[in-house]
Each structure stands twice: as structure tokens, then as C-alpha cells.
Design an enzyme around this catalytic site. Structure first.
Site, short mmCIF file in Angstrom:
data_model
loop_
_atom_site.label_atom_id
_atom_site.label_comp_id
_atom_site.label_asym_id
_atom_site.label_seq_id
_atom_site.Cartn_x
_atom_site.Cartn_y
_atom_site.Cartn_z
N TYR A 176 11.91 -22.18 20.05
CA TYR A 176 13.09 -21.57 20.92
C TYR A 176 12.94 -20.18 21.36
CZ TYR A 176 15.20 -26.06 19.08
OH TYR A 176 15.74 -27.44 18.70
N THR A 229 20.71 -23.69 17.89
CA THR A 229 20.39 -22.56 18.60
C THR A 229 19.46 -22.46 19.71
OG1 THR A 229 18.92 -21.88 16.96
CG2 THR A 229 21.37 -21.68 16.37
N ASP A 248 20.69 -25.03 13.26
CA ASP A 248 19.29 -25.33 13.60
C ASP A 248 18.60 -24.77 14.49
OD1 ASP A 248 17.83 -28.67 13.82
OD2 ASP A 248 17.83 -27.32 15.47
#
Length: 206
Positions: A84, A50, A79
């Protein structure tokens, strides 16, 4: 250590999230499953990374469509990581996962070599993901020496592993792993420690 394929980065390999509808062609064959490393858990042999979910050009509708379709075809491995999109990926995954947490083998990471830093990231991830536990936490990119300069210290009382051990005892995480992108010679230290349930390494098929 099991080999698995995670569609990372864009989330759909060569397909962008905006082309996720191309992924929606009906396919009735069951998703192949595999035991993940030393966890004893069955996970889909295709997983969803992701990293792209934190990008500004990816809408919440895109994320929800991909998540829904992934579950529909039998993908249960998702994941993410705190860095991120500076937490946006975790938050979006937590939002779409509401009411369906039991259908997901949830993976996140720590980017800190210290006890304090890892504990802080673990609590942050649990909050972002709106869950009381994460199935697997990786020491993120163990080959990156600037992040993890001394692997012995990582395993010490003030190191990241101590926080992960404590988190596991408290039921906040179930399994401990490590990911590696650089310097494979460092991977052996983690594997030989006997404390890693899963080791994930990036493989470029081309």
C-alpha cells in the site's frame, strides 16, 4: 470464521479521507465487538483499511484525524499491507500509532510465496510500523495465482507459511491469516489446512 466489515480503499467507503470530518458526528452507542475468527480476540465490527493512506493526495493530517476519530468511536482493527503506497501506508500508521499501540489490533500482510520473501517483508513491516509485533499477518490475495502459483509450496519448508510459523514462535506475530479476492475454490485449501486463524474475503454488498 467471523465476518467483519473493513472500510478499505478510501478508508471511509464512499467518503474520501478529505471528507473524514463527516465521520466526526458524535455517536454515543458503543462500538459492536466480535470475536475474530479463531483468534479469541475481540475486535470492532467495523475496521479501517489503510490502502488509501499511501496515496500522495492524502495528507498526514488526514491520516491522524481518521486514526484519532476511529479510536474515539471504539474502532480497534486497522489493516495495512507492504504494497500500500510502497510502504507509505505502514509508515504512516506506525507514526500515528505511537504511544497507542495497545489500543490497536494490527493487521498486515505478505505478498511473497517464499520463506525468504515473507521473512524480509515481516521485518520490513515491523520496522515501518514501529512495533515489536503484529497481531495478524495475512497471506495477501491467496486467489492470485501469479503470486501464489503452488499452494503446497507455500506450506513447505521454503514457503511463506514456514516464515510465519517461525515469526509466531518468536513473538513477532500472534496470528496467521489469509485474504482472498479471486478464485474461491483456492480458499478451501487454506481453511482446510488447519493453520489459518482468520480468513478474509472481499464482499461487494451491491
Amino acid at each position: 470464521f467471523a465476518v467483519k466489515t473493513t472500510l478499505a480503499g478510501s478508508g471511509l467507503l464512499a467518503l474520501g479521507l478529505r471528507d473524514a470530518r463527516a465521520f466526526s458526528q458524535p455517536e454515543r452507542k458503543p462500538m459492536p465487538m466480535s470475536i475474530l475468527g479463531g483468534t479469541g480476540e475481540k475486535v470492532s465490527m467495523i475496521g479501517i483499511g489503510t490502502g488509501h493512506w499511501g496515496h500522495e493526495d492524502v495528507s498526514e493530517e488526514d491520516v491522524r484525524h481518521l486514526f484519532d476519530r476511529a479510536l474515539e468511536v471504539g474502532i480497534n482493527y486497522f489493516d495495512t499491507a507492504p504494497n500500500y503506497g510502497k510502504g507509505t501506508s505502514e509508515k504512516r500508521l506506525g507514526e500515528v500509532m505511537k504511544g497507542r499501540r495497545d489500543n490497536v489490533f494490527l493487521v498486515s500482510k505478505t505478498e511473497s510465496a517464499t520463506y525468504e520473501g515473507t521473512w524480509e517483508l515481516l521485518e520490513q513491516s515491523l520496522d515501518n510500523l514501529q512495533t515489536d509485533h503484529i497481531d495478524l499477518i495475512h497471506l495477501h490475495n491467496i486467489g492470485y495465482e501469479e503470486r501464489f502459483p503452488d499452494l503446497k509450496e507455500v506450506f513447505g519448508k521454503k514457503g511463506a507459511m514456514e516464515a510465519l510459523r517461525e515469526g509466531r514462535k518468536k513473538g513477532m506475530i500472534r496470528f496467521i491469516g489469509a485474504s482472498g479476492h479471486l478464485w474461491p475454490s483456492r480458499f478451501h485449501y487454506m481453511i482446510d489446512s488447519g493453520e489459518i486463524d482468520v480468513f478474509m474475503t472481499a464482499v461487494n454488498y451491491i
